[in-house]
Write an enzyme that holds these catalytic residues in place. Sequence first.
Site, PDB file in Angstrom:
ATOM      1  N   GLY A 281       0.854  -1.182   0.000  1.00  0.00           N
ATOM      2  CA  GLY A 281       0.000   0.000   0.000  1.00  0.00           C
ATOM      3  C   GLY A 281       0.884   1.224   0.000  1.00  0.00           C
ATOM      4  O   GLY A 281       2.051   1.167   0.423  1.00  0.00           O
TER       5      GLY A 281
ATOM      6  N   GLN B 140       2.855   9.850   1.665  1.00  0.00           N
ATOM      7  CA  GLN B 140       4.155   9.160   1.618  1.00  0.00           C
ATOM      8  C   GLN B 140       4.980   9.549   0.403  1.00  0.00           C
ATOM      9  O   GLN B 140       6.175   9.271   0.347  1.00  0.00           O
ATOM     10  CB  GLN B 140       3.953   7.633   1.632  1.00  0.00           C
ATOM     11  CG  GLN B 140       3.387   7.121   2.938  1.00  0.00           C
ATOM     12  CD  GLN B 140       3.306   5.617   2.929  1.00  0.00           C
ATOM     13  OE1 GLN B 140       2.357   5.042   2.408  1.00  0.00           O
ATOM     14  NE2 GLN B 140       4.315   4.948   3.476  1.00  0.00           N
TER      15      GLN B 140
ATOM     16  N   CYS C 212       6.309  -0.104   7.686  1.00  0.00           N
ATOM     17  CA  CYS C 212       5.844   1.042   6.904  1.00  0.00           C
ATOM     18  C   CYS C 212       6.994   1.538   6.041  1.00  0.00           C
ATOM     19  O   CYS C 212       8.121   1.661   6.534  1.00  0.00           O
ATOM     20  CB  CYS C 212       5.368   2.144   7.841  1.00  0.00           C
ATOM     21  SG  CYS C 212       4.831   3.627   6.972  1.00  0.00           S
ATOM     22  N   LEU C 213       6.705   1.823   4.783  1.00  0.00           N
ATOM     23  CA  LEU C 213       7.754   2.303   3.866  1.00  0.00           C
ATOM     24  C   LEU C 213       8.313   3.648   4.314  1.00  0.00           C
ATOM     25  O   LEU C 213       9.394   4.033   3.894  1.00  0.00           O
ATOM     26  CB  LEU C 213       7.191   2.421   2.449  1.00  0.00           C
ATOM     27  CG  LEU C 213       6.752   1.096   1.801  1.00  0.00           C
ATOM     28  CD1 LEU C 213       6.056   1.358   0.480  1.00  0.00           C
ATOM     29  CD2 LEU C 213       7.939   0.164   1.613  1.00  0.00           C
TER      30      LEU C 213
ATOM     31  N   HIS D  36      -4.079   0.773   7.915  1.00  0.00           N
ATOM     32  CA  HIS D  36      -2.763   1.415   7.845  1.00  0.00           C
ATOM     33  C   HIS D  36      -2.802   2.602   6.868  1.00  0.00           C
ATOM     34  O   HIS D  36      -2.297   3.690   7.180  1.00  0.00           O
ATOM     35  CB  HIS D  36      -1.735   0.366   7.403  1.00  0.00           C
ATOM     36  CG  HIS D  36      -0.326   0.847   7.346  1.00  0.00           C
ATOM     37  ND1 HIS D  36       0.660   0.385   8.191  1.00  0.00           N
ATOM     38  CD2 HIS D  36       0.287   1.741   6.531  1.00  0.00           C
ATOM     39  CE1 HIS D  36       1.810   0.987   7.904  1.00  0.00           C
ATOM     40  NE2 HIS D  36       1.614   1.816   6.900  1.00  0.00           N
ATOM     41  N   GLU D  37      -3.424   2.407   5.694  1.00  0.00           N
ATOM     42  CA  GLU D  37      -3.448   3.470   4.675  1.00  0.00           C
ATOM     43  C   GLU D  37      -4.378   4.611   5.075  1.00  0.00           C
ATOM     44  O   GLU D  37      -4.036   5.781   4.890  1.00  0.00           O
ATOM     45  CB  GLU D  37      -3.848   2.894   3.303  1.00  0.00           C
ATOM     46  CG  GLU D  37      -2.909   1.823   2.757  1.00  0.00           C
ATOM     47  CD  GLU D  37      -1.435   2.189   2.825  1.00  0.00           C
ATOM     48  OE1 GLU D  37      -1.103   3.386   2.641  1.00  0.00           O
ATOM     49  OE2 GLU D  37      -0.613   1.298   3.084  1.00  0.00           O
TER      50      GLU D  37
ATOM     51  N   HIS E  66      -2.647   6.812   7.419  1.00  0.00           N
ATOM     52  CA  HIS E  66      -1.742   7.753   6.752  1.00  0.00           C
ATOM     53  C   HIS E  66      -2.490   9.011   6.324  1.00  0.00           C
ATOM     54  O   HIS E  66      -1.984  10.125   6.456  1.00  0.00           O
ATOM     55  CB  HIS E  66      -1.118   7.108   5.505  1.00  0.00           C
ATOM     56  CG  HIS E  66       0.159   6.364   5.765  1.00  0.00           C
ATOM     57  ND1 HIS E  66       1.247   6.946   6.365  1.00  0.00           N
ATOM     58  CD2 HIS E  66       0.517   5.086   5.490  1.00  0.00           C
ATOM     59  CE1 HIS E  66       2.233   6.050   6.448  1.00  0.00           C
ATOM     60  NE2 HIS E  66       1.812   4.909   5.942  1.00  0.00           N
TER      61      HIS E  66
HETATM   62 ZN    ZN Z   1       2.886   3.165   5.951  1.00  0.00          ZN
END
Ligand code: ZN
Length: 180
Positions: A48, A53, A100-101, A142-143, A146
């Site tokens: 995702g 991000q 998480c990226l 999670h998304e 964000h």
């Molecule tokens: Zn993340």
Amino acid sequence: MLLKIVQVGDPVLRNGTRPLTREETRSTEIQQLIEWMRETMRDAPGVGLAAPQVGLPLRLAVIEDGGEAPAIERRPVPFHVIVNPSLTPGDGEVTHFEGCLSLEGFQARVPRARSVTVTALDHRGDTVSIRASGWYARILQHEVDHLDGKLYIDRMDPRTFATTRNLARLAPPVPEETEG
Ligand code: ZN
């Protein structure tokens, strides 16, 4: 085109996002952004990626999960886009390691609702309702977090926070490629 993934500490991850209109969603600019976010997510790799991000305060995220892991109720999820999502958690809670990226190299155990309902616009600007459970429900939470300026570290069990490297060396096996 690969976009630069913003790391924790950048205010864009914390300041929240603005919704898109249906017309904006259908615009050439947003369609191009979706394509670039898809490429960036696949390259990372992640399951995702939310607009903050990549430095944009827009209420839009892309999701795709090719993984399968019955133990964590993980099943393949085809590529799709959520715009202006609103999320309602269902009953039950599950805790798993999550990454998480935007927090490269770390993971922690995070409790999440086992199932969710999400209402959103899709990439065409049409309203969709998504019912999800298991790992897909976790990705959605999670998304959407964000888009609300939240990170998993706000919800994690802090004593489980660890580098991915240490987890691989020291801890029981954890799900792979689960960053969003
Ligand atoms: Zn993340």
